[in-house]
Each structure stands twice: as C-alpha cells, then as structure tokens.
Write a protein that holds these residues in place. Sequence first.
Motif, PDB file in Angstrom:
ATOM      1  N   VAL A  75      26.072  41.425  37.183  1.00  0.00           N
ATOM      2  CA  VAL A  75      25.282  40.311  37.709  1.00  0.00           C
ATOM      3  C   VAL A  75      25.987  39.598  38.860  1.00  0.00           C
ATOM      4  CG1 VAL A  75      24.075  39.980  35.526  1.00  0.00           C
ATOM      5  CG2 VAL A  75      26.169  38.686  35.979  1.00  0.00           C
ATOM      6  N   ALA A  76      27.282  39.843  39.024  1.00  0.00           N
ATOM      7  CA  ALA A  76      28.012  39.234  40.148  1.00  0.00           C
ATOM      8  C   ALA A  76      29.315  39.983  40.362  1.00  0.00           C
ATOM      9  CB  ALA A  76      28.301  37.759  39.884  1.00  0.00           C
ATOM     10  N   HIS A  77      29.614  40.215  41.628  1.00  0.00           N
ATOM     11  CA  HIS A  77      30.901  40.801  42.013  1.00  0.00           C
ATOM     12  C   HIS A  77      31.140  40.396  43.456  1.00  0.00           C
ATOM     13  CE1 HIS A  77      33.687  44.563  42.468  1.00  0.00           C
ATOM     14  NE2 HIS A  77      34.374  43.449  42.224  1.00  0.00           N
ATOM     15  N   PHE A  78      31.999  39.397  43.645  1.00  0.00           N
ATOM     16  CA  PHE A  78      32.194  38.865  44.989  1.00  0.00           C
ATOM     17  C   PHE A  78      33.579  38.250  45.118  1.00  0.00           C
ATOM     18  CE2 PHE A  78      30.442  35.421  42.440  1.00  0.00           C
ATOM     19  CZ  PHE A  78      31.228  34.334  42.781  1.00  0.00           C
ATOM     20  N   ALA A  79      34.002  38.048  46.357  1.00  0.00           N
ATOM     21  CA  ALA A  79      35.295  37.449  46.668  1.00  0.00           C
ATOM     22  C   ALA A  79      35.091  36.228  47.545  1.00  0.00           C
ATOM     23  CB  ALA A  79      36.190  38.459  47.387  1.00  0.00           C
ATOM     24  N   VAL A  80      35.996  35.255  47.405  1.00  0.00           N
ATOM     25  CA  VAL A  80      36.010  34.082  48.273  1.00  0.00           C
ATOM     26  C   VAL A  80      37.449  33.815  48.712  1.00  0.00           C
ATOM     27  CG1 VAL A  80      33.978  33.037  47.173  1.00  0.00           C
ATOM     28  CG2 VAL A  80      36.266  32.452  46.345  1.00  0.00           C
ATOM     29  N   GLY A  81      37.620  33.211  49.864  1.00  0.00           N
ATOM     30  CA  GLY A  81      38.927  32.746  50.314  1.00  0.00           C
ATOM     31  C   GLY A  81      39.816  33.832  50.890  1.00  0.00           C
ATOM     32  N   ASP A  82      41.115  33.499  50.947  1.00  0.00           N
ATOM     33  CA  ASP A  82      42.116  34.354  51.583  1.00  0.00           C
ATOM     34  C   ASP A  82      43.116  34.875  50.562  1.00  0.00           C
ATOM     35  OD1 ASP A  82      41.080  33.894  54.171  1.00  0.00           O
ATOM     36  OD2 ASP A  82      42.158  31.996  54.272  1.00  0.00           O
ATOM     37  N   ALA A  83      43.277  36.181  50.524  1.00  0.00           N
ATOM     38  CA  ALA A  83      44.295  36.778  49.664  1.00  0.00           C
ATOM     39  C   ALA A  83      45.692  36.387  50.122  1.00  0.00           C
ATOM     40  CB  ALA A  83      44.144  38.292  49.658  1.00  0.00           C
ATOM     41  N   VAL A  84      45.858  36.195  51.414  1.00  0.00           N
ATOM     42  CA  VAL A  84      47.099  35.677  52.004  1.00  0.00           C
ATOM     43  C   VAL A  84      46.690  34.551  52.940  1.00  0.00           C
ATOM     44  CG1 VAL A  84      49.131  36.166  53.402  1.00  0.00           C
ATOM     45  CG2 VAL A  84      48.198  37.942  51.894  1.00  0.00           C
TER      46      VAL A  84
END
Length: 376
Positions: A75-84
């Motif tokens: 139902v959801a698979h997402f990324a936000v922001g900075d890994a570095v």
Amino acid sequence: MRRRALLGLFGAMLTGCDVSVAAAPVSPWKLPVAAPEPWAPPQAGNEATLRAVLQRYQNLFPSAVVFAAVDGHVVAHFAVGDAVRYGAEPVPATTGTLYDLASLTKVFTAVLVLRLHEQGAVQLDSPAYRFLPLFSGKPDITVRMLLTHTSGLSKDTPLAGETPAERLAHVLRAPPVAAPGSGYIYADQNFIALGALAERLGGEPLDRQVRRQIAAPLGMADTGYRPPAALLPRIAATEGTLRGTVHDPSAAAFGGVAGHAGLFATAADVALLGRALMTGGPLLRPPTIELMRTNHNAAFGPSAAHGLGVDLDQAWYMGRLAGHGAFGHTGFTGTSIVVEPRRRVVLVLLTNRVHPSASAPSPNPARKAVADALAA
C-alpha cells in the motif's frame, strides 16, 4: 597488538581456542539469493496519506523510507529526504537506500536461535552455559531469558581488551546485575551472547548464517553485515559522516558482526522478513512462529511484553496497530518494523535519525503517527 582473524571469532573464543589467521573467505554478499516471492498487486489510495503524515515529522531525521503492506498488497513504498545531508554533497534517499538496522539485527539473531531450537540443538529452558562455556559463571541464565531480556545482564556493555576476541570474551564473562528471571532489562549483552551461541552451534560465522539461512531463501539481496564498497553510494549516513560502517560501538568493537547490531538492509528487504514471520514460510514452522509471538514476560507488566526476540503490542511506536498481537522491534539509528497478524499488516520505517548527531530527537512520534495512519 596481536592480530586475529575475525572469521570464526565467536566460536573460537567460546571454546577457549585461539583464532588462526586464514585466507579471507568469499564475502557473504556474494552468496546466491533466491528471487523474492512477489507481493500481491499494489493497492491505490494509501501512499499519499502516509507520505503526508511522515512529512510532518521530517525535522526528526534527514531521510526515511516507508514500506507498508496489508493482506499481502503493497500500500506504500516511498522515500523522503536525504540519505546523506551533512559533511558531503547531499544524496537523496530512494526506496533502494540501505540503512544501518541497529537493534533490528536482534530479530535475525532470534530466528537463527529458533532454527537451532527446531533442530533440537538448543533447548530454551536449558542453562545458556551448556552452549556458551564462557557463561559457566552464570548457571541460572537460560536461553529463553536471553531472548526475552530477563537474564539480569546489564544494559551497559562492558568492553575491554585489545582484540575483538578479547572484547567478546570480556562481555560473555560479565556477571548479571540483577537476579536472572527477576525482571525485564533490555540489554545488548543478551543478543551478543545469542549471536555467539548461534555461531558456535551453527558451524559458520554469523554473517554467513544470516545470508544463507534468512536472506537467501527470502530473496533479501540487499541485506547483510559489512556491506561492500560497491554499495556505498546506496547507503544512508549515520553519525557524523559515518557511512557503510556499523554505528553501534559494541558491534564495531567486534569487527562489525554481532548478534545485537551490524546488519544493513533496505525497507523492502526488511518487509520480506516481516511477511515471513507472519506466516512462517521457509524460516520457521508455524508452532515456532507462535512461540516467538507469545508474551513470555507477562509477570513483569505490559511495558515488558516480549516474545522471543520481538516486542509485543508496544503502542509507543506501534500506535494503533498495537493491542491485537502486534510484534516488532526498533533500532537506535531510527529503524523499526511492526507486524500485525490479525489484519496481516507489515510496516517498515527506516530512518537515519543519528545523522549527523546521535543526540537527535527520538523518531517515536513519527513511528507512532505512521502506524496510526496505516491502522486507520
């Protein structure tokens, strides 16, 4: 300083043998991994809600990845922001970013020990010293107590010695600070010992066991200890500019491989483990899964509710998913998994909240809010 090979470190120290330097084995990351069993077709309409909730808490961490599934459907698979974000050119997080799992590693170690239990090699209520000779001074501590954090061992890990082997021996010899079985004390020492036990009885180093027995059959290609340099561009930074090297100081002192911390993985990979622990699958038999999810700490109150290697119904991070047999675990670096079998929910939230400082605020409000939104 004497140099000793890390391969076979745990098992050799437990038998009192020195570790001889040998040719480096093939990296566990090169072991073949099966194709993962596919999830059911994605369900629309949920990801935007969870994304909106998570974005309200982005001040708590530089980046996060969410993987949520209900009844087998993603139902959801997402990324936000900075890994570095700090100390280097910013690197955006993606759904393929690997995170330092910290104490989520304990769940993997518990699975290895329970597999040994299924094979008859380990009895849960036997004294741990039967399998760990360096535990001989603690005859009242059982394997079950180690799995449920009721051994009485200290939450502080006593590190001393020049080599990883000497440090491990020092930890295993440390006396308890409370009577075994008298209460709940969450302690890394419990799973350092269980990692040593799994390595000694499993016949090969812990990192290879995790890769061969858990990651390979589930299709977790992006899961392992000490990730190779080729994966560095995909790894989220932790404290300062640390990247691709375990954050936990005790795991680092043991060479990066330990039963309580050290694993790196993607959210999608961790979700595969969650799904397997909901149904059994190729890892454990259904009765063992049920035993793992049973509260063995009922005598110590709701806040101590613990199965074999997993928390149970802890609303402080599971939110409204708690209360119906939910189980999971968190990690100091900002990671967590929640599995709710009744509604067949798997929720993984991986963050690098310790980047650039380990004194950053707790990610618990975000964990709880995302769980609440998914439950709703």
